[in-house]
Design a protein around this motif. Structure first.
Motif, PDB file in Angstrom:
ATOM      1  N   ILE A   1      16.119  14.120  14.164  1.00 29.93           N
ATOM      2  CA  ILE A   1      16.496  13.082  13.178  1.00 29.93           C
ATOM      3  C   ILE A   1      15.538  12.534  12.071  1.00 29.93           C
ATOM      4  O   ILE A   1      14.367  12.329  12.374  1.00 29.93           O
ATOM      5  CB  ILE A   1      17.072  11.794  14.207  1.00 29.93           C
ATOM      6  N   ASP A   2      15.760  12.785  10.860  1.00 30.35           N
ATOM      7  CA  ASP A   2      14.968  12.384   9.723  1.00 30.35           C
ATOM      8  C   ASP A   2      15.278  10.857   9.858  1.00 30.35           C
ATOM      9  O   ASP A   2      16.175  10.472  10.240  1.00 30.35           O
ATOM     10  CB  ASP A   2      15.702  12.707   8.513  1.00 30.35           C
ATOM     11  N   GLY A   3      13.868  10.300   9.260  1.00 30.95           N
ATOM     12  CA  GLY A   3      14.001   8.615   9.240  1.00 30.95           C
ATOM     13  C   GLY A   3      12.854   8.324   9.666  1.00 30.95           C
ATOM     14  O   GLY A   3      11.819   8.742  10.393  1.00 30.95           O
ATOM     15  N   ASP A   4      12.627   6.965   9.327  1.00 26.33           N
ATOM     16  CA  ASP A   4      11.243   6.015   9.662  1.00 26.33           C
ATOM     17  C   ASP A   4      11.391   5.436  11.063  1.00 26.33           C
ATOM     18  O   ASP A   4      12.450   5.471  11.768  1.00 26.33           O
ATOM     19  CB  ASP A   4      11.221   5.117   8.470  1.00 26.33           C
ATOM     20  N   ILE A   5      10.356   4.796  11.335  1.00 28.64           N
ATOM     21  CA  ILE A   5      10.335   3.998  12.649  1.00 28.64           C
ATOM     22  C   ILE A   5      10.331   2.395  12.192  1.00 28.64           C
ATOM     23  O   ILE A   5       9.602   2.203  11.213  1.00 28.64           O
ATOM     24  CB  ILE A   5       9.091   4.419  13.562  1.00 28.64           C
TER      25      ILE A   5
ATOM     26  N   ALA B   1      16.509   2.146   3.340  1.00 26.60           N
ATOM     27  CA  ALA B   1      15.907   2.581   4.567  1.00 26.60           C
ATOM     28  C   ALA B   1      16.608   3.199   5.587  1.00 26.60           C
ATOM     29  O   ALA B   1      17.721   2.854   5.644  1.00 26.60           O
ATOM     30  CB  ALA B   1      15.286   1.446   5.019  1.00 26.60           C
ATOM     31  N   ARG B   2      16.382   4.263   6.180  1.00 22.43           N
ATOM     32  CA  ARG B   2      17.095   5.068   7.293  1.00 22.43           C
ATOM     33  C   ARG B   2      15.886   5.203   8.363  1.00 22.43           C
ATOM     34  O   ARG B   2      15.002   5.786   8.238  1.00 22.43           O
ATOM     35  CB  ARG B   2      17.568   6.510   6.833  1.00 22.43           C
ATOM     36  N   ILE B   3      16.467   4.651   9.533  1.00 21.34           N
ATOM     37  CA  ILE B   3      15.574   4.412  10.661  1.00 21.34           C
ATOM     38  C   ILE B   3      15.904   5.340  11.949  1.00 21.34           C
ATOM     39  O   ILE B   3      17.050   5.114  12.098  1.00 21.34           O
ATOM     40  CB  ILE B   3      15.473   3.033  11.050  1.00 21.34           C
ATOM     41  N   ALA B   4      15.266   6.133  12.162  1.00 23.80           N
ATOM     42  CA  ALA B   4      15.471   6.931  13.290  1.00 23.80           C
ATOM     43  C   ALA B   4      15.126   6.445  14.691  1.00 23.80           C
ATOM     44  O   ALA B   4      15.937   6.579  15.861  1.00 23.80           O
ATOM     45  CB  ALA B   4      14.574   8.283  13.412  1.00 23.80           C
ATOM     46  N   LEU B   5      13.927   5.258  14.922  1.00 20.76           N
ATOM     47  CA  LEU B   5      13.787   4.807  15.885  1.00 20.76           C
ATOM     48  C   LEU B   5      13.432   3.147  15.634  1.00 20.76           C
ATOM     49  O   LEU B   5      12.573   3.055  14.689  1.00 20.76           O
ATOM     50  CB  LEU B   5      12.353   5.490  16.744  1.00 20.76           C
TER      51      LEU B   5
END
Length: 160
Positions: A28-32, A92-96
């Protein structure tokens, strides 16, 4: 259970839950997003184990250990509502998400987590994982790691 034992159980649950969550976001792409910096222990653990992913942090005030201060551009200081709205506006797109906000009053903490849940959902990637010290709403519950008692931490996937 003594307060010391309870704290040790909570810290172990945080560590095991974070590592469990990180193991599930590989594709999964994205930030934490670490919600609740506190003294920086979980942020420091995320830095060590996040594999170079960007870690955004929300807290009302910066008061962590000096070795755990996030980069200025990744620390969102203020009330969570406004900071989550800011992340959404930035795309923003968050993975975790690691959710550890609270006032220390259970009913108030549960209510705040429920109230913030829709704002968190807006920034989550489909399939993203949430590791939370409070129950969240609108996410698919998951069984967490075997090392964490079911009443200690909550684990979710964002269906997206």
């Amino acid at each position: 259970m003594s307060r010391l034992d309870s704290m040790m159980r909570r810290l172990a649950a945080q560590r095991d839950g974070i590592e469990w969550g990180l193991a599930r976001i590989g594709g999964i792409d994205g930030d934490i997003l670490d919600m609740g910096l506190g003294n920086g222990r979980t942020y420091d653990h995320l830095r060590e184990h996040a594999g170079g992913r960007r870690i955004r942090v929300i807290d009302r005030v910066l008061q962590c250990h000096p070795s755990c201060v996030p980069p200025q551009e990744d620390f969102l200081e203020g009330e969570a509502d406004a900071m989550l709205d800011r992340l959404a506006a930035e795309g923003a797109r968050i993975a975790l998400v690691h959710y550890d906000l609270g006032f220390g009053v259970k009913d108030r903490d549960v209510a705040e987590a429920a109230r913030l849940s829709p704002r968190i959902a807006r920034i989550m990637m489909p399939g993203g994982i949430l590791v939370s010290g409070q129950p969240l709403e609108g996410f698919d519950p998951l069984p967490g790691p075997d090392t964490v008692a079911p009443d200690r931490y909550c684990f979710y996937r964002h269906a997206g």
